[in-house]
Enzyme design. Sequence first.
Site, PDB file in Angstrom:
ATOM      1  CD  GLU A 192      -7.982  -5.480 -11.298  1.00  0.00           C
ATOM      2  OE1 GLU A 192      -7.100  -5.718 -10.459  1.00  0.00           O
ATOM      3  OE2 GLU A 192      -8.017  -6.020 -12.418  1.00  0.00           O
ATOM      4  CG  ASP A 244      -3.500 -18.353 -10.905  1.00  0.00           C
ATOM      5  OD1 ASP A 244      -3.762 -17.153 -11.121  1.00  0.00           O
ATOM      6  OD2 ASP A 244      -4.225 -19.100 -10.232  1.00  0.00           O
ATOM      7  CG  HIS A 254      -7.043  -2.454 -13.030  1.00  0.00           C
ATOM      8  ND1 HIS A 254      -6.923  -2.942 -14.309  1.00  0.00           N
ATOM      9  CD2 HIS A 254      -5.987  -2.957 -12.330  1.00  0.00           C
ATOM     10  CE1 HIS A 254      -5.830  -3.708 -14.379  1.00  0.00           C
ATOM     11  NE2 HIS A 254      -5.247  -3.725 -13.189  1.00  0.00           N
ATOM     12  CD  GLU A 273      -3.326  -6.085 -14.848  1.00  0.00           C
ATOM     13  OE1 GLU A 273      -2.832  -5.003 -14.490  1.00  0.00           O
ATOM     14  OE2 GLU A 273      -4.223  -6.671 -14.199  1.00  0.00           O
ATOM     15  CE1 TYR A 333       0.536  -8.100 -14.737  1.00  0.00           C
ATOM     16  CE2 TYR A 333      -0.052  -5.971 -13.809  1.00  0.00           C
ATOM     17  CZ  TYR A 333      -0.173  -7.338 -13.826  1.00  0.00           C
ATOM     18  OH  TYR A 333      -1.016  -7.954 -12.926  1.00  0.00           O
ATOM     19  CG  HIS A 367      -1.810  -1.007 -11.396  1.00  0.00           C
ATOM     20  ND1 HIS A 367      -1.128  -1.170 -12.579  1.00  0.00           N
ATOM     21  CD2 HIS A 367      -2.570  -2.113 -11.252  1.00  0.00           C
ATOM     22  CE1 HIS A 367      -1.459  -2.329 -13.121  1.00  0.00           C
ATOM     23  NE2 HIS A 367      -2.344  -2.936 -12.327  1.00  0.00           N
ATOM     24  CD  GLU A 368      -4.387  -2.909  -8.219  1.00  0.00           C
ATOM     25  OE1 GLU A 368      -5.263  -3.303  -9.006  1.00  0.00           O
ATOM     26  OE2 GLU A 368      -3.217  -3.353  -8.229  1.00  0.00           O
TER      27      GLU A 368
HETATM   28  N1  BES Z   1      -5.359  -7.439 -11.404  1.00  0.00           N
HETATM   29  C1  BES Z   1      -4.042  -7.448 -10.912  1.00  0.00           C
HETATM   30  C2  BES Z   1      -3.771  -8.588  -9.983  1.00  0.00           C
HETATM   31  C3  BES Z   1      -4.022  -9.964 -10.568  1.00  0.00           C
HETATM   32  C4  BES Z   1      -3.721 -10.259 -11.871  1.00  0.00           C
HETATM   33  C5  BES Z   1      -4.539 -10.945  -9.780  1.00  0.00           C
HETATM   34  C6  BES Z   1      -3.972 -11.517 -12.384  1.00  0.00           C
HETATM   35  C7  BES Z   1      -4.784 -12.201 -10.288  1.00  0.00           C
HETATM   36  C8  BES Z   1      -4.501 -12.490 -11.596  1.00  0.00           C
HETATM   37  C9  BES Z   1      -3.690  -6.140 -10.224  1.00  0.00           C
HETATM   38  O1  BES Z   1      -4.263  -5.026 -10.806  1.00  0.00           O
HETATM   39  C10 BES Z   1      -2.214  -5.936 -10.344  1.00  0.00           C
HETATM   40  O2  BES Z   1      -1.762  -5.849 -11.451  1.00  0.00           O
HETATM   41  N2  BES Z   1      -1.485  -5.841  -9.249  1.00  0.00           N
HETATM   42  C11 BES Z   1      -0.079  -5.592  -9.237  1.00  0.00           C
HETATM   43  C12 BES Z   1       0.150  -4.135  -8.964  1.00  0.00           C
HETATM   44  C13 BES Z   1       1.013  -3.386  -9.852  1.00  0.00           C
HETATM   45  C14 BES Z   1       1.351  -3.789 -11.198  1.00  0.00           C
HETATM   46  C15 BES Z   1       1.159  -1.931  -9.549  1.00  0.00           C
HETATM   47  C16 BES Z   1       0.546  -6.401  -8.136  1.00  0.00           C
HETATM   48  O3  BES Z   1      -0.187  -7.071  -7.411  1.00  0.00           O
HETATM   49  O4  BES Z   1       1.752  -6.381  -7.964  1.00  0.00           O
HETATM   50 ZN    ZN Z   2      -3.424  -4.576 -12.701  1.00  0.00          ZN
END
Ligand code: BES
Ligand code: ZN
Length: 594
Positions: free
Chosen positions: A263, A367, A291, A310, A375, A287-288
């Site tokens: 996002e 990570d 955010h 999330e 989520y 989703h993004e």
């Molecule tokens: N912000 C996250 C991606 C992220 C989280 C990157 C933690 C690094 C560390 C992003 O908004 C996300 O949640 N992406 C999901 C999409 C989904 C839940 C619809 C993904 O990448 O799968």
């Molecule tokens: Zn997210």
Amino acid sequence: MRTDPHSHFDDQQPRATRWHLRLLVDFDQRIVGGEATLLFAPPAAGVLDLDTKGLAIHRVWVSVTGNEIPWELGPEEPILGRRLRLHLPEATHGISIAYETSPEAAGLQWLEPAQTEGGRHPFLFSQCQAIHARTLVPCQDSAAARVAYDAEVVVPEGLRAVMSAGPMGDEPGPIPGTRVFHFRMPQPIPSYLLALAVGDLECRDLSPRSRVWAEPAVVARAAWEFADVEAMIGTAEQLFGPYDWERYDLLVLPRSFPYGGMENPRMTFLTPTLLAGDRSLVDVVAHELAHSWTGNLVTNATAEHFWLNEGFTVWAERRILRALHGEEACALAWAVGQKDLEESLERFRDQPGLTLLRTRLDGIDPDDAFSSIPYEKGARLVAALERAVGEPAFHGFLQAYMRRFRFTSITTEAFCAFTEEQFPGLLARVDAEAWLHQPGMPAGAPVFGSARLDRILELASGFGRGVRPGPGEAEAWGVTELLVYLQNLPGNLGPQACAELDGRLGLSGRGNCEILAAWLVLALGSGHDAVLGRVREMLTGVGRMKYLRPLYGALGRDAGTRALAREIFAQAAAGYHALARRAVQGVLDGYPDS
Ligand code: BES
Ligand code: ZN
């Protein structure tokens, strides 16, 4: 005091409120040469600790006078990197740091032309969340410390730079054969939202405030896939209030992008696996986009409060989906999430601390803590709060939440205090204690059903008893129906039933990565090795961790498939993002014969 287990940020020290970045992108050496100016308002003095990781620091000086100031780099710490301690003279308005990134910077991926769609130009992209901004810029790399920024980025002529900021024009660069791009992000953002990409990029307008950027070879497909973005923005504004970031642009990255979406403000980064050709995967865009409020306006103070970002965003994503595609589509999305949640609870069976919403991550790399729990458990807590007070009252609550905390970074405790103030007794009523501080799922968590969903679940669970969809029934399903069906089939169907299923639904031939990944995992678990070629293809062609983890996991089945996994990884690893490489290595290390 240090407030973030993943940063040297100290809330008693001076706080940079604005950065000015001058970045020189060198594809030959895979280095960004940087000059970062950190500005203080009011002027500051004394000790200032910054986060760095892999950065070579050349010189630090007071910006206006040019006087060098003393600095020292601490020892390398495994997760944090190295503390850069500066001693600011009295009344310092700003300091500048000349530095260089490392070719191994975890926050950057440098791609050879062959790793792009066009095949003719190199590509660079950043991914700073959770704690990788420090591999790009020496900074107070905690979400609790917000900054506005300006940047000028020098890139080879013929390439274009985009950032998580407003574009302020471009012109020939200071060195022949270069071009410089200017950016400005006037609103204060957490450091993890700093973002940069450089490549052969073109754009198509989607609406007056939105356009999509991608390599020329994919930009038309991208514009078609994401055509509905303006409707999504409108729906999100009804939920949360006006969109406050001026533009909402999208960037489709090369295949190695390790996430579905990120996002980055004003410029969401997306995996090209969303380009399914049927608009079936645009929930990631919803989703993004969501955010922009939950995450970018109101931000988790540290990774220990990640559910605030999330959980709210997944809840909002499904609200947008409901408004645009109806109750049935929404119930199916919750069902997909339920499966993800169950898998994560299972994965963390031996680390129950990571199944709390409010986590303790001292000594844990964010990570490694990443899972569907913040989520999906988080979204269910939001839904529980909403059900307890009713939709209209909850709508008012969200608007007040946004007004109170916009452009701030907050903890779970601050959220709870606000909720208690707005609705005394509500937290106790939904048993927030259990949601936030106890492992697993609380009893009485909201469930999401619909007639169509029930039918699909019944078909899936009856498979072993010979229950099958009626003539034409499965063929008429949309992507999410099929996904729910595949996810809920018994884990081991046996090769023959797999062949039957594939024959009927053409699963191995699907281009939709969600369907394909779910199918391949099921087929591997069922001993249907006819799919091994397709598995190799997916593992070498896609870098999104969401697909790599379960596929390598499913290849852990027996000695033969484990050998194959190691062989594929040896071949594909160089093309993966550093984060993906690490995640897959973790899966392989967990194999019984490792
Ligand atoms: N912000 C996250 C991606 C992220 C989280 C990157 C933690 C690094 C560390 C992003 O908004 C996300 O949640 N992406 C999901 C999409 C989904 C839940 C619809 C993904 O990448 O799968
Ligand atoms: Zn997210």
